[in-house]
Design a protein around this motif. Structure first.
Motif, PDB file in Angstrom:
ATOM      1  N   TYR A  29       8.848  14.560  -2.917  1.00 25.73           N
ATOM      2  CA  TYR A  29       9.470  13.823  -1.563  1.00 25.73           C
ATOM      3  C   TYR A  29       9.947  12.558  -1.942  1.00 25.73           C
ATOM      4  N   VAL A  30      11.166  12.386  -1.700  1.00 23.51           N
ATOM      5  CA  VAL A  30      11.487  10.898  -1.887  1.00 23.51           C
ATOM      6  C   VAL A  30      11.495  10.041  -0.641  1.00 23.51           C
ATOM      7  N   ASP A  31      10.698   9.071  -0.753  1.00 23.90           N
ATOM      8  CA  ASP A  31      10.300   8.442   0.438  1.00 23.90           C
ATOM      9  C   ASP A  31      11.254   7.557   0.864  1.00 23.90           C
ATOM     10  N   ALA A  32      11.242   6.698   2.133  1.00 23.89           N
ATOM     11  CA  ALA A  32      12.205   5.772   2.194  1.00 23.89           C
ATOM     12  C   ALA A  32      11.867   4.430   1.288  1.00 23.89           C
ATOM     13  N   ASP A  33      10.738   4.264   1.083  1.00 21.19           N
ATOM     14  CA  ASP A  33      10.433   2.984  -0.071  1.00 21.19           C
ATOM     15  C   ASP A  33      10.257   3.377  -1.315  1.00 21.19           C
ATOM     16  N   ALA A  34      11.145   4.406  -1.827  1.00 18.85           N
ATOM     17  CA  ALA A  34      11.342   4.854  -3.209  1.00 18.85           C
ATOM     18  C   ALA A  34      12.097   3.908  -3.919  1.00 18.85           C
ATOM     19  N   ASP A  35      12.095   3.676  -5.327  1.00 20.58           N
ATOM     20  CA  ASP A  35      12.939   3.051  -6.007  1.00 20.58           C
ATOM     21  C   ASP A  35      13.698   4.425  -6.409  1.00 20.58           C
ATOM     22  N   LEU A  36      15.031   4.087  -6.116  1.00 25.68           N
ATOM     23  CA  LEU A  36      15.884   5.316  -6.150  1.00 25.68           C
ATOM     24  C   LEU A  36      16.356   5.652  -7.339  1.00 25.68           C
ATOM     25  N   GLU A  37      16.462   4.911  -8.337  1.00 27.33           N
ATOM     26  CA  GLU A  37      16.712   5.219  -9.814  1.00 27.33           C
ATOM     27  C   GLU A  37      15.594   5.903 -10.365  1.00 27.33           C
ATOM     28  N   LYS A  38      14.305   5.294 -10.145  1.00 27.96           N
ATOM     29  CA  LYS A  38      13.149   6.311 -10.469  1.00 27.96           C
ATOM     30  C   LYS A  38      13.257   7.770  -9.957  1.00 27.96           C
ATOM     31  N   TRP A  45      21.034   8.146  -1.418  1.00 28.03           N
ATOM     32  CA  TRP A  45      20.732   8.390  -2.515  1.00 28.03           C
ATOM     33  C   TRP A  45      21.107  10.230  -3.057  1.00 28.03           C
ATOM     34  N   LEU A  46      21.291  10.985  -1.764  1.00 26.82           N
ATOM     35  CA  LEU A  46      21.513  12.553  -2.216  1.00 26.82           C
ATOM     36  C   LEU A  46      22.883  12.597  -2.935  1.00 26.82           C
ATOM     37  N   PRO A  47      23.766  11.884  -2.494  1.00 26.56           N
ATOM     38  CA  PRO A  47      24.948  12.317  -3.419  1.00 26.56           C
ATOM     39  C   PRO A  47      25.047  12.088  -4.913  1.00 26.56           C
ATOM     40  N   VAL A  49       1.920  10.876  -7.443  1.00 33.40           N
ATOM     41  CA  VAL A  49       2.590   9.606  -7.129  1.00 33.40           C
ATOM     42  C   VAL A  49       3.728   9.291  -8.143  1.00 33.40           C
ATOM     43  N   ASN A  50       5.014   9.103  -7.856  1.00 34.63           N
ATOM     44  CA  ASN A  50       6.054   8.497  -8.829  1.00 34.63           C
ATOM     45  C   ASN A  50       6.000   9.490 -10.375  1.00 34.63           C
ATOM     46  N   ALA A  51       5.652  10.659 -10.265  1.00 31.07           N
ATOM     47  CA  ALA A  51       5.668  11.287 -11.573  1.00 31.07           C
ATOM     48  C   ALA A  51       6.149  12.935 -11.319  1.00 31.07           C
ATOM     49  N   SER A  52       6.562  13.468 -12.291  1.00 31.28           N
ATOM     50  CA  SER A  52       7.183  14.863 -12.349  1.00 31.28           C
ATOM     51  C   SER A  52       6.094  15.756 -12.347  1.00 31.28           C
ATOM     52  N   THR A  53       6.685  16.790 -11.351  1.00 33.10           N
ATOM     53  CA  THR A  53       5.721  17.990 -11.241  1.00 33.10           C
ATOM     54  C   THR A  53       5.137  18.683 -12.554  1.00 33.10           C
ATOM     55  N   ARG A  54       6.294  18.255 -13.521  1.00 31.56           N
ATOM     56  CA  ARG A  54       6.024  19.178 -14.712  1.00 31.56           C
ATOM     57  C   ARG A  54       4.673  18.874 -15.482  1.00 31.56           C
ATOM     58  N   PHE A  55       4.248  17.773 -15.018  1.00 32.74           N
ATOM     59  CA  PHE A  55       2.899  17.232 -15.853  1.00 32.74           C
ATOM     60  C   PHE A  55       1.704  18.108 -15.258  1.00 32.74           C
ATOM     61  N   ALA A  56       1.790  19.037 -14.356  1.00 33.04           N
ATOM     62  CA  ALA A  56       0.511  19.823 -13.800  1.00 33.04           C
ATOM     63  C   ALA A  56       0.224  20.709 -14.957  1.00 33.04           C
ATOM     64  N   ASP A  57      -0.492  20.455 -15.985  1.00 27.79           N
ATOM     65  CA  ASP A  57      -0.666  21.070 -17.123  1.00 27.79           C
ATOM     66  C   ASP A  57      -1.792  20.933 -17.843  1.00 27.79           C
TER      67      ASP A  57
END
Length: 418
Positions: A233-242, A274-276, A367-375
Motif C-alpha cells: 500500500y502506497v500511502d499519501a505520505d510515502a516517499d514516492l521514489e522509495k 505516482w501511478l504513471p 513498513v517501507n520494505a519489500s514483501t520478498r523479505f518474508a522468508d
C-alpha cells in the motif's frame, strides 16, 4: 503393498525414534547432519543417476518444463543441499532452553522450557531438495519425521534417504528418525494425515489443491498456508521514489514465490502523480497490469480488474492495482481479500505505519520494505520449513523454534502449597 499396514509401521517406528531424538545431545544431532552432508557429497553420481530416472519418467509423462526444472538435481543444487545441512548444524539448538524464569510469592521459580513436537509429517511435491531441508530442520529441533515426496521424484528421494540413513547411523541415532515413504500410492497421504497416535503435526508444502485436501481431511494438526496474496500500500505520505523501488522489487524480484506482491493499493491523493511512473517501470519488465476504473483513467494499457483479481495469487508477471481513499480503505481491502501472508505499507507517517502494523491481520506486516523479505533466512531463522498463515502454534516463517513447543518448569526446594 498393504498401504495401511505399511504406514502404521512407519508411524510406530517414528514414534519410537522420537523419544531417542528428543533426548539426543546437540552434538549427536549436529554430527548426524554433518555426516549426511558428507554422505551426499560422496554420493553425487548415485543421486544424479536416480534423478535422471525421475527426469526421464517425467518427460515421458509430459511434465511441463517448469516442473522438470524443479525436479532436476543439478550439481549446484546438490552443493546447496550440502551447504544447507552444514548451516543448520551451525544454528543454535533451541531444545532445552529455559526462559521467562520468575520467582513467585510462594518462593517457587516458574519458567518455560523449549521441547520438540514429537513426530512431524511433511508432504511435498516435486523438489527433491526439500527432502534434505525438511529432514535437517526436524532433526535439529529434536523431532522424528515422516517425509512423503511427490511420486515424480521417488527415485531421487530414495537416493537422498539412503544418505540420510547413513548420516544417522554414523552419529549413533536410529534410522527411523527420518523416514521417506517408499510408496507412490496416494493412499499413503490419506493414512499419514489420519494417524494422531503416531503423528503430532502435518506440514504440507505444495499447491493450493494439495493443501486444501490435507486441511479438509487431516485428523492431525496442520501448519499451512493456502495462498500468498500479498499487498503493498502506497500511502499519501510515502516517499514516492522509495515506493517505486519497493513495489518493483516486491513484484518482479521473483514471480513464483508466495511472498511476491499480487495487489498494489495506492492512496488517491498520490495516484495521479505516482501511478504513471510505476506503470512504466512495471510494463518495462513485462508485467501486465489489471486495474480499477481510477487506475485505468490514469494509466494506458491497463486491463479491467474484476473481483476475481483481488483474490488471485498469480505467481506470474501480472499485477492487480487499486486506487483507495486512504488508510482505512486499504486496511479493509487487505483484511477482506488478502490471505494473511505478508503486507507492506510505504509511508513516512509514523502514526499511519503503526496503525497498519496493528490493524492488518497478516503473519508478516512491514513498513517501507519489500514483501520478498518474508522468508526464514531473511528473518534470521537460518532456514524455514515453510510459512504459516495460521494463528495457533506457528505464524509466519516456520524455523527451528516453530517446530518446537514449550512446557512449564517449576523449581522449588521442598516447597509445599499452603
Amino acid at each position: 503393498m498393504d498401504v495401511v499396514q505399511y504406514m502404521t509401521e512407519v508411524g510406530q517406528q517414528a514414534r519410537a525414534a522420537a523419544s531417542r531424538i528428543a533426548r539426543a545431545t546437540t552434538a549427536e544431532r549436529n554430527n548426524a547432519l554433518l555426516a549426511m552432508a558428507d554422505a551426499i557429497d560422496a554420493a553425487r553420481a548415485e543421486l544424479t543417476l536416480a534423478n535422471g530416472k525421475d527426469l526421464a519418467k517425467g518427460r515421458e509423462n509430459g511434465l511441463d518444463p517448469a516442473m522438470l526444472d524443479r525436479l532436476e538435481l543439478t550439481p549446484a543444487r546438490i552443493d546447496s543441499m550440502i551447504e544447507g545441512l552444514r548451516q543448520v548444524a551451525a544454528l543454535p539448538d533451541p531444545i532445552g532452553q529455559i526462559t521467562d524464569m520468575n520467582y513467585r510469592p510462594s518462593g517457587i521459580q516458574v519458567g518455560k522450557m523449549r521441547v520438540p513436537l514429537g513426530v512431524i509429517g511433511i508432504i511435498y511435491e516435486s523438489r527433491p531438495n526439500v527432502t534434505v531441508e525438511a529432514a535437517s530442520l526436524c532433526l535439529k529441533s529434536g523431532n522424528a519425521t515422516i517425509l512423503r515426496g511427490g511420486s515424480e521424484s521417488i527415485h531421487s528421494n530414495q537416493a537422498i534417504a539412503a544418505c540420510i540413513r547413513q548420516g544417522l547411523a554414523l552419529a549413533g541415532l536410529p534410522a527411523e528418525a527420518v523416514q521417506v515413504v517408499k510408496t507412490t500410492d496416494r493412499a499413503a497421504v490419506g493414512q499419514l494425515i489420519t494417524m494422531p497416535d503416531y503423528v503430532d503435526v502435518i506440514v504440507p508444502r505444495g499447491g493450493k489443491g494439495l493443501i486444501e485436501r490435507i486441511s479438509k481431511d487431516a485428523r492431525v494438526p496442520v501448519i499451512k498456508h493456502l495462498d500468498g496474496i500479498c499487498h503493498v500500500y502506497v500511502d499519501a505520505d510515502a516517499d514516492l521514489e522509495k515506493a517505486i523501488r519497493v513495489a518493483v522489487n516486491a513484484k518482479t524480484h521473483r514471480y513464483g514465490t508466495c511472498n511476491t506482491m499480487e495487489t498494489l493499493l495506492v492512496d488517491a491523493a498520490v495516484a495521479a502523480q505516482w501511478l504513471p511512473g510505476l506503470a512504466q517501470a512495471m510494463q518495462a519488465k513485462g508485467v501486465e497490469l489489471r486495474g480499477c476504473e481510477q487506475t485505468r483513467a490514469l494509466v494506458a494499457d491497463v486491463t479491467v480488474a474484476t473481483d476475481e483479481d483481488w483474490v488471485t495469487e498469480y505467481l506470474a508477471p501480472i499485477l492487480a492495482v487499486r486506487v483507495v481513499a486512504g488508510l482505512d480503505e486499504a486496511i479493509a481491502h487487505i483484511n477482506r481479500y488478502g490471505s494473511h501472508h505478508t503486507d507492506s505499507i510505504i509511508t513516512e507517517n509514523y502514526t499511519r505505519a503503526r496503525r497498519f502494523l496493528t490493524e492488518v491481520d497478516s503473519s508478516s506486516v512491514m513498513v517501507n520494505a519489500s514483501t520478498r523479505f518474508a522468508d526464514g533466512f531473511e528473518y534470521g531463522l537460518g532456514a524455514e520449513i515453510g510459512i504459516s498463515t495460521d494463528k495457533i502454534h506457528a505464524r509466519g516463517p516456520v524455523g527451528l523454534e516453530g517446530l518446537t513447543s514449550q512446557k512449564y518448569v517449576v523449581f522449588g526446594d521442598g516447597h509445599i502449597r499452603q
